[in-house]
Design an enzyme around this catalytic site. Sequence first.
Site, mmCIF file in Angstrom:
data_model
loop_
_atom_site.group_PDB
_atom_site.id
_atom_site.type_symbol
_atom_site.label_atom_id
_atom_site.label_comp_id
_atom_site.label_asym_id
_atom_site.label_seq_id
_atom_site.Cartn_x
_atom_site.Cartn_y
_atom_site.Cartn_z
ATOM 1 N N HIS A 79 5.832 -0.485 -6.093
ATOM 2 C CA HIS A 79 6.480 -0.709 -7.444
ATOM 3 C C HIS A 79 7.334 -1.582 -7.727
ATOM 4 O O HIS A 79 8.230 -1.556 -6.910
ATOM 5 C CB HIS A 79 6.486 0.776 -8.113
ATOM 6 N N GLU A 81 9.895 -1.006 -9.626
ATOM 7 C CA GLU A 81 11.341 -0.108 -9.678
ATOM 8 C C GLU A 81 11.802 -0.073 -8.113
ATOM 9 O O GLU A 81 12.835 -0.357 -7.841
ATOM 10 C CB GLU A 81 11.152 1.234 -10.438
ATOM 11 N N CYS A 117 6.239 5.885 -12.631
ATOM 12 C CA CYS A 117 5.567 7.027 -11.935
ATOM 13 C C CYS A 117 6.285 8.206 -11.647
ATOM 14 O O CYS A 117 7.554 7.949 -11.266
ATOM 15 C CB CYS A 117 4.426 6.438 -10.962
ATOM 16 N N CYS A 120 8.482 6.734 -8.464
ATOM 17 C CA CYS A 120 9.508 5.827 -9.038
ATOM 18 C C CYS A 120 10.479 6.730 -9.381
ATOM 19 O O CYS A 120 11.762 6.440 -9.430
ATOM 20 C CB CYS A 120 9.100 4.602 -9.714
#
Length: 162
Positions: A79, A81, A117, A120
Amino acid sequence: MERVSKHNYYLDIARTVAERATCLRRKFGAIIVKNDIIISTGYNGAPRGRQNCTDMNFCMREYLKIPRGERYEMCRSVHAEANAIIAASREQMLGATLYMCCVNPEDGALYAGTSSCMMCKKLIINAGIEQVVIRDTDSDYRIVNVQDWITDDDSLSGKFGY
């Protein structure tokens, strides 16, 4: 001519970072900023050296019809992040702000209402990032205080009978 706000300036940069994303479902871009200095950037894509979904023209999560927010282990991507956090030292991230933007890979339209999410969120908390600013429209955004993710622990929500 009106000058763009700092938040929208950094969100514009996050949107540009998202253009590097290699996910077929959603393109995320993230930047970490501290004291008006960009510490790092990240976008979602396969780990270094592995083929990207855009290269293969195939998404396993799409093929298996996995809904958003579920079964992330089936995704090839790291991801945005997480990639931004990996690229910075914890010392730099303490008290920083993470700016995030999500666009549709098919037409470049913004996805409103996105959020990090649960995986993250944990990374952001441990990195010491203070707030997350998420773009919803070309000028509208939400500011999330990371302390709220600590106080309102959604990892306990209804799954363990608490």
